[in-house]
Design an enzyme around this catalytic site. Structure first.
Site, PDB file in Angstrom:
ATOM      1  N   ARG A  18      33.663  39.751  37.390  1.00 27.80           N
ATOM      2  CA  ARG A  18      33.083  40.564  38.464  1.00 27.80           C
ATOM      3  C   ARG A  18      32.634  41.919  37.937  1.00 27.80           C
ATOM      4  O   ARG A  18      31.557  42.402  38.296  1.00 27.80           O
ATOM      5  CB  ARG A  18      34.067  40.734  39.616  1.00 27.80           C
ATOM      6  CG  ARG A  18      34.229  39.461  40.435  1.00 27.80           C
ATOM      7  CD  ARG A  18      35.203  39.637  41.567  1.00 27.80           C
ATOM      8  NE  ARG A  18      36.511  40.007  41.018  1.00 27.80           N
ATOM      9  CZ  ARG A  18      37.407  40.758  41.642  1.00 27.80           C
ATOM     10  NH1 ARG A  18      37.150  41.256  42.833  1.00 27.80           N
ATOM     11  NH2 ARG A  18      38.564  41.016  41.093  1.00 27.80           N
ATOM     12  N   ASN A  36      35.404  36.731  43.985  1.00 22.79           N
ATOM     13  CA  ASN A  36      36.096  35.510  43.592  1.00 22.79           C
ATOM     14  C   ASN A  36      36.225  34.609  44.812  1.00 22.79           C
ATOM     15  O   ASN A  36      36.444  35.089  45.924  1.00 22.79           O
ATOM     16  CB  ASN A  36      37.493  35.820  43.064  1.00 22.79           C
ATOM     17  CG  ASN A  36      37.473  36.475  41.706  1.00 22.79           C
ATOM     18  OD1 ASN A  36      36.523  36.354  40.953  1.00 22.79           O
ATOM     19  ND2 ASN A  36      38.535  37.178  41.387  1.00 22.79           N
TER      20      ASN A  36
END
Length: 90
Positions: A18, A36
């Site tokens: 990320r 996620n």
């Protein structure tokens, strides 16, 4: 302007994916977010100039060094424009 939803599978959680996506988005001027998913994938929504979005997708296909990307699914999402900026969501 192009907006896409991107689903990335493989070893992509717990490896800085990320943060990597957010750095790439900032570098390319991409708006959107990354998060996620419970099934182990990472999902992103990305909007920007056509060439910038294509470069962002290519970067996600590579991922950070420690990640192992198995597949990337890209879904056109013109009806889902994100707010300005790029966020890392949970």
């Amino acid at each position: 302007m192009r907006t896409v939803r991107i689903l990335v599978s493989g070893r992509v959680q717990g490896v800085g994916f990320r943060a990597f996506a957010a750095r790439q988005a900032d570098r390319l001027g991409i708006d959107g977010w990354v998060r996620n998913l419970e099934d182990g994938r990472v999902e992103a929504l990305a909007a920007g100039e056509e060439t910038a979005v294509a470069e962002f997708i290519a970067a996600l296909k590579r991922g950070p060094l420690i990640a192992r990307v198995a597949s990337v699914e890209v879904i056109e999402a013109a009806d889902q424009p994100p707010a300005p900026g790029f966020l890392q969501l949970g």
